[in-house]
Design a protein around this motif. Structure first.
Motif, PDB file in Angstrom:
ATOM      1  N   GLU A  51       0.813  -1.215   0.000  1.00 33.02           N
ATOM      2  CA  GLU A  51       0.000   0.000   0.000  1.00 33.02           C
ATOM      3  C   GLU A  51       0.851   1.272   0.000  1.00 33.02           C
ATOM      4  O   GLU A  51       0.585   2.217  -0.746  1.00 33.02           O
ATOM      5  CB  GLU A  51      -0.941   0.005   1.206  1.00 33.02           C
ATOM      6  N   LEU A  52       1.900   1.304   0.821  1.00 29.87           N
ATOM      7  CA  LEU A  52       2.742   2.500   0.873  1.00 29.87           C
ATOM      8  C   LEU A  52       3.588   2.665  -0.386  1.00 29.87           C
ATOM      9  O   LEU A  52       3.998   3.778  -0.723  1.00 29.87           O
ATOM     10  CB  LEU A  52       3.633   2.478   2.116  1.00 29.87           C
ATOM     11  N   ARG A  55       1.147   4.751  -2.357  1.00 26.71           N
ATOM     12  CA  ARG A  55       0.862   6.064  -1.767  1.00 26.71           C
ATOM     13  C   ARG A  55       2.074   6.985  -1.759  1.00 26.71           C
ATOM     14  O   ARG A  55       1.942   8.197  -1.907  1.00 26.71           O
ATOM     15  CB  ARG A  55       0.350   5.912  -0.349  1.00 26.71           C
ATOM     16  N   ILE A  56       3.240   6.432  -1.540  1.00 21.26           N
ATOM     17  CA  ILE A  56       4.455   7.244  -1.485  1.00 21.26           C
ATOM     18  C   ILE A  56       5.230   7.152  -2.796  1.00 21.26           C
ATOM     19  O   ILE A  56       5.749   8.142  -3.293  1.00 21.26           O
ATOM     20  CB  ILE A  56       5.326   6.832  -0.284  1.00 21.26           C
TER      21      ILE A  56
END
Length: 157
Positions: A51-52, A55-56
């Motif tokens: 997920e990160l 997102r990042i």
């Protein structure tokens, strides 16, 4: 000073963009050779493992491309540095294009998976997902090297 700060920002953003992609490369061999299909699906699809990365990583990719484009603009009168900066910018764009072409379609398939039996197209989906990330990492690595040469290499008068 603007050129120096832009060069530094471009190198940092490109390195940060490369990091998650390189992590995919480092973890690919066991994921392709050792892991069972059930483990691969559980770690990749469920529980938010990556997920990160989205997102990042996504914003970092865009920021690295924009910084590289600005660096190319600032180096416009300096040869051969401008050509290496332009190549780095193009390679970052190519990396994002490879992600949209190779990885995003697989992510759409993975989003439809649910717990239960392993899908019949599992092997091809896994291979495309893993190799797609390797292609993206290769483009980003070459971009980082090219930008590094643009920044650190000699300038011709």
């Amino acid at each position: 000073m603007p050129l120096y700060l832009t060069a530094l920002a471009t190198l940092l953003l490109t390195a940060l963009s490369l990091g998650p992609s390189f992590a995919h490369v480092l973890e690919a061999p066991p994921r392709l050779i050792v892991w069972s299909p059930e483990l691969w699906r559980e770690a990749t699809v469920f529980n938010g493992q990556f997920e990160l990365f989205a997102r990042i990583g996504g914003p970092l990719d865009v920021a690295a491309m924009l910084a590289a484009a600005l660096l190319t603009y600032l180096l416009a009168g300096e040869r051969p540095a401008v050509w290496f900066a332009l190549a780095g910018t193009c390679l970052l764009v190519l990396g994002l294009g490879a992600w949209f072409t190779l990885v995003a379609p697989v992510n759409a398939v993975l989003d439809s998976w649910t717990p239960g039996p392993i899908p019949s197209d599992f092997a091809s989906i896994r291979l495309q997902w893993e190799t797609g990330h390797m292609v993206v990492a290769a483009a980003k690595f070459l971009a980082f090297a090219s930008i590094g040469i643009a920044v650190l290499g000699p300038r011709l008068p």
